[in-house]
Design a protein around this motif. Structure first.
Motif, PDB file in Angstrom:
ATOM      1  N   LEU A   1       0.823  -1.207   0.000  1.00  0.00           N
ATOM      2  CA  LEU A   1       0.000   0.000   0.000  1.00  0.00           C
ATOM      3  C   LEU A   1       0.856   1.255   0.000  1.00  0.00           C
ATOM      4  O   LEU A   1       0.478   2.266  -0.574  1.00  0.00           O
ATOM      5  N   MET A   2       2.020   1.173   0.668  1.00  0.00           N
ATOM      6  CA  MET A   2       2.906   2.332   0.765  1.00  0.00           C
ATOM      7  C   MET A   2       4.213   2.039   0.036  1.00  0.00           C
ATOM      8  O   MET A   2       4.781   0.963   0.181  1.00  0.00           O
TER       9      MET A   2
ATOM     10  N   MET B   1       1.484   6.697  -0.774  1.00  0.00           N
ATOM     11  CA  MET B   1       0.523   5.706  -1.253  1.00  0.00           C
ATOM     12  C   MET B   1       0.991   5.158  -2.601  1.00  0.00           C
ATOM     13  O   MET B   1       1.429   5.908  -3.469  1.00  0.00           O
TER      14      MET B   1
ATOM     15  N   SER C   1      -2.284   1.480  -6.609  1.00  0.00           N
ATOM     16  CA  SER C   1      -3.427   1.061  -5.798  1.00  0.00           C
ATOM     17  C   SER C   1      -4.748   1.510  -6.407  1.00  0.00           C
ATOM     18  O   SER C   1      -5.793   0.932  -6.110  1.00  0.00           O
TER      19      SER C   1
END
Length: 67
Positions: free
Chosen positions: A3-4, A9, A13
């Motif tokens: 996700l990171m 971010m 995604s």
């Protein structure tokens, strides 16, 4: 998928549909209890030692090999 990425971010995604596990909280509780049961003796030994800053590493990496 991470996700990171680099503290931000992940730009990829947005192209993925994330589906939340409706049973997530119950599953996590079950897994935690299972870990405790599987490594009960190791946790009891740790209680006898002085708690240190690296307790998470001892439990997750050295004793249970989860990380």
């Amino acid at each position: 998928m991470k996700l990171m990425v680099n503290g931000q971010m992940n730009p990829e995604s947005g192209i993925v549909d994330f589906v939340q596990d409706g049973d997530l909280n119950q599953s996590l509780g079950h897994y935690c209890l299972q870990i405790l049961e599987d490594h009960e003796e190791a946790f009891e030994e740790l209680q006898a030692e002085t708690l240190s800053d690296n307790l998470d590493i001892k439990i997750c990496s050295e004793l249970s090999n989860y990380c």
